[in-house]
Motif scaffolding. Structure first.
Motif, mmCIF file in Angstrom:
data_model
loop_
_atom_site.group_PDB
_atom_site.id
_atom_site.type_symbol
_atom_site.label_atom_id
_atom_site.label_comp_id
_atom_site.label_asym_id
_atom_site.label_seq_id
_atom_site.Cartn_x
_atom_site.Cartn_y
_atom_site.Cartn_z
ATOM 1 N N ARG A 50 -84.043 115.543 -68.132
ATOM 2 C CA ARG A 50 -85.222 115.889 -69.007
ATOM 3 C C ARG A 50 -85.096 115.574 -70.341
ATOM 4 N N GLY A 51 -83.756 115.090 -70.609
ATOM 5 C CA GLY A 51 -83.422 114.672 -72.164
ATOM 6 C C GLY A 51 -83.123 115.973 -72.975
ATOM 7 N N LEU A 52 -82.413 116.863 -72.402
ATOM 8 C CA LEU A 52 -82.234 118.162 -73.035
ATOM 9 C C LEU A 52 -81.487 117.942 -74.387
ATOM 10 N N GLU A 53 -80.663 116.965 -74.625
ATOM 11 C CA GLU A 53 -79.867 116.773 -75.739
ATOM 12 C C GLU A 53 -80.870 116.240 -76.978
ATOM 13 N N LYS A 54 -81.793 115.384 -76.448
ATOM 14 C CA LYS A 54 -82.643 115.197 -77.467
ATOM 15 C C LYS A 54 -83.748 116.187 -77.715
ATOM 16 N N ILE A 55 -84.112 117.100 -76.924
ATOM 17 C CA ILE A 55 -84.874 117.993 -77.139
ATOM 18 C C ILE A 55 -84.087 119.205 -78.428
ATOM 19 N N GLU A 57 -82.303 118.362 -80.625
ATOM 20 C CA GLU A 57 -82.253 117.895 -81.836
ATOM 21 C C GLU A 57 -83.585 118.215 -82.587
ATOM 22 N N ASN A 58 -84.506 118.939 -81.907
ATOM 23 C CA ASN A 58 -85.727 119.169 -82.709
ATOM 24 C C ASN A 58 -85.694 120.711 -82.379
ATOM 25 N N ARG A 59 -84.718 121.728 -82.462
ATOM 26 C CA ARG A 59 -84.925 122.916 -81.988
ATOM 27 C C ARG A 59 -84.021 123.730 -82.910
ATOM 28 N N GLN A 63 -83.389 128.909 -80.615
ATOM 29 C CA GLN A 63 -84.361 128.193 -79.728
ATOM 30 C C GLN A 63 -83.717 127.110 -78.557
ATOM 31 N N PHE A 67 -82.633 126.819 -73.380
ATOM 32 C CA PHE A 67 -82.535 125.533 -72.534
ATOM 33 C C PHE A 67 -80.983 125.524 -71.965
ATOM 34 N N ARG A 328 -76.701 116.478 -83.724
ATOM 35 C CA ARG A 328 -76.322 116.108 -82.199
ATOM 36 C C ARG A 328 -75.663 117.162 -81.494
#
Lengths: 370, 167, 130
Positions: A50-55, A57-59, A63, A67, A328
């Motif tokens: 699901r791309g948790l590592e990318k998500i 970076e925007n939390r 928050q 996850f 990151r």
């Protein structure tokens, strides 16, 4: 008879998964078969990526905690704990002692729940239905305890940076102590069904052996590594929370076969029960959370705090640039590393044994694919 | 639900005889609604709650639900978890392999809208209804087993209103 | 004890051969994207199972053509970690036995964990915590 010997067979490929009852999620194994013997295997993962590592970076940091529940959803507490420890290490926050005890109690109860699911589904894979129903019976009791404090059964979002979200109630402490007393007899019940069961032994003894050097080379952790005879456990090697104040054994196997991996996990359940008991009796009074700003800005830098989840070492490699969001966040998950050895282990075994071997890997696809 | 009572809602006894009359619709619907075999297929956390619903405490068997591992033998697909770009075509294939009549339950926020992965995720699909048609949505992250049972009861209600000629 | 080492990419294989007896356990390999420095930073997290020492090796790679030798021959665990970095960052590992995408579908375009990655349809979450 001679005709059979001269019979020419062809190798063929069997796609096991992503929908298969024994792959425990959406794992796909592409098996190369000679008759019923596996001659090669290619795991295909990522069906849950699901791309948790990318998500992340925007939390904001707080928050991200929900996850981490959805990584290893069988032991959300370990994911929570690993993340908050990493942030606390970087930001230099020390949680109050009561919170440390609560964290250990919750993490160990979650380890029990996770091992119970594993034991139930593993025995189901091997054709034993009764342990599945027994294990879920006890698991529901643990979930009731969690629900009492966190309000949810599976994804708790309970750990906080600087403590935990809610204090333990007197009712919880009473019920948890009663549960642990009862649980010790229940483990004996599971063992009576499986440990000396001839069918179970035939399916697991000397099946899928992982030698110690191979286990280290492929970066296995947790019960998988310990079953191969390497006694390594982050709770003792890199003590976090209050594990250095508790006394518990670290079970290890000798051969590294399916049976050893089974035995290590069952013995771990007894140890976890012991830990919960000690932590409950030593639970200090006081605050369960220190004040931490909602928009926490840890200093620029990086940190990594390994935690022993039921599956092995889970850790978050956090790189911060001093803002309210991580720069990151790499998630090192045990199932990902444990699974990487699978194609070497199942070579030469029959398809039915693949099910048994994969069952003892105890993978959770949520944390493999992230 | 008391099964016997359910039957008598549909059949009428003829006075003095052992002949019963019903419409094919109500007979088939009654049969369909009470033996929903579901596909043993889990994606993520919700699948664990689905397992729990089938296990000791909640026991889905009593509603006539049994899991089958092959899509060919199933009537119901419970999509339990996040649907990703890589998985979506496989879900479509599984759904196509199921025999009519087939039903789909979207269990949990992820299967409904993408849930927690609605924002910022490059790989998650925003709801399984972009891939296959859905009959019942069950919100929750994850929904409790009771919620799943409620969803199944709702689906049974829906099935009982169906007609063989109009579908 | 945690030690950190910054080396150049040419030194990686020789360093790996030297330390593999001590640091026998590879915890993970990952990368961090720094567009402002035009660098992809590789991170190798190693551990000694004997005395529990940790060694972190860092290597900077140019962002346009990130290439580095594979360490899968030294630590077999690296095989999947390197495939993951290849998949999500587009780093090319020379001499890797089976370099394919691991998490994303084979026909995927781009490296999603790079900071400048965009994909149509991805909605950014509104800020709620300032």
């Amino acid at each position: 008879m001679n005709d059979l010997k001269n019979l020419k067979t062809e190798e063929y490929f069997l796609s096991m998964g992503p929908q298969h009852p024994s792959t425990h999620g959406v794992l796909r194994l592409i098996l190369k078969l000679d008759g019923e013997i596996v001659t090669g295997a290619t795991p295909d993962i990522g069906y849950l990526h699901r791309g948790l590592e990318k998500i992340a970076e925007n939390r904001a940091y707080i928050q991200i905690i929900p996850f981490t529940d959805r990584l290893d959803y069988l032991s959300s507490m370990s994911g929570n704990l690993a993340f908050v420890l990493t942030v606390e290490k970087l930001a230099g926050i020390a949680p109050p002692p009561r919170a440390e005890y609560i964290r250990v109690i919750m993490a160990e109860l979650n380890r029990l729940a996770s091992h119970l699911i594993w034991l139930g589904t593993f025995s189901l894979d091997l054709g034993a239905v009764t342990p599945f129903l027994y294990c879920f019976r006890e698991r529901e009791k643990i979930l009731d305890l969690f629900e009492m404090i966190t309000g949810s059964r599976l994804t708790y979002n309970y750990m906080r940076i600087g403590g935990v979200a809610a204090d333990l109630s007197a009712q919880f402490i009473k019920d948890a102590a009663a549960f642990i007393q009862d649980f010790k007899f229940r483990v004996a019940e599971y063992e009576a069904l499986l440990t000396q069961n001839p069918i179970f032994l035939a399916r697991t003894k000397n099946v899928g052996i992982i030698k110690a050097d191979k286990a280290i080379a492929y970066g296995l952790t947790g019960p998988m590594l310990r079953a191969s005879g390497i006694s390594r456990d982050n709770r003792r090697d890199f003590p976090y929370a209050i594990y250095d104040k508790l006394s518990f054994d670290i079970p290890a196997g000798t051969v590294g076969d399916c049976w050893d991996r089974y035995a290590v996990r069952v013995r771990e359940m007894r140890e976890s029960a012991k830990i919960v008991e000690q932590a409950l009796s030593g639970l200090p009074e006081g605050n369960f959370k220190t004040k931490v700003p909602l928009s926490l800005k840890p200093p620029a830098g990086e940190s990594y705090a390994p935690v022993e989840s039921p599956r092995g070492e889970i850790g978050f490699y956090l790189v911060s640039n001093g803002t309210a969001k991580p720069y990151r966040l790499k998630i090192r998950t045990p199932s990902f590393c444990n699974l990487s050895i699978i194609s070497h282990v199942i070579k030469g075994w029959k398809v039915a044994d693949v099910v048994a071997i994969l069952g003892t890997f105890d993978v959770v696809l949520g944390e493999i694919d992230r | 639900m008391d099964l016997a009572q359910d039957v008598f809602r549909y059949v009428e006894k003829m006075p003095g005889g052992n002949l019963i009359l019903t419409t094919t619709d109500s007979l088939f619907n009654w049969a369909k609604a009470n033996s929903l075999w579901y596909l043993l297929f889990g994606l993520k956390c919700c699948a664990i709650e689905m397992m729990a619903a089938g296990a000791s405490r909640y026991d889905l068997d009593r509603l006539g639900l049994m899991f089958r591992a092959s899509p060919r033998q199933t009537d119901l697909m419970i999509v339990a978890g996040t649907v990703t770009a890589k998985m979506a075509p496989r879900i479509r294939t599984l759904w196509e392999q199921m025999a009519e009549p087939r039903y789909v339950i979207a269990m949990g926020s992820c299967a409904i809208t993408g849930g927690a992965f609605f924002y910022d995720s490059y790989a998650a699909i925003k709801g399984v209804d972009e891939v296959i048609p859905v009959d019942v949505y069950i919100p929750g992250c994850p929904p409790r087993p009771e919620a799943l049972i409620e969803g199944i009861l709702k689906l049974q209600e829906k099935i009982k209103k169906e007609s063989l000629t109009k579908r | 004890m945690t030690e950190e080492k910054k080396i150049s990419r040419e030194e990686l294989l020789a360093t790996g051969e030297n330390i593999k007896a001590q640091y026998n356990f590879l915890v993970f390999i990952t990368a961090v994207d720094y567009p402002e420095r035009n660098v992809i930073g590789m991170v190798y997290h190693l551990r000694s199972l004997g005395n529990r020492d940790t060694l972190i090796i860092k290597i900077d790679l140019p962002r346009e053509k990130p290439e580095i030798a594979s360490v899968a021959g030294i630590w077999p665990a690296a095989e999947w970690h390197e495939r993951e970095v290849f998949d999500l960052f587009g780093v090319n590992f020379l001499g890797h036995p089976d370099l394919r995408r691991i998490l994303l579908p084979p026909d995927w375009e781009g490296s999603p964990l790079r900071k400048d990655y965009t994909k149509p349809g991805v909605i950014k979450r509104p800020e709620t915590i300032k």
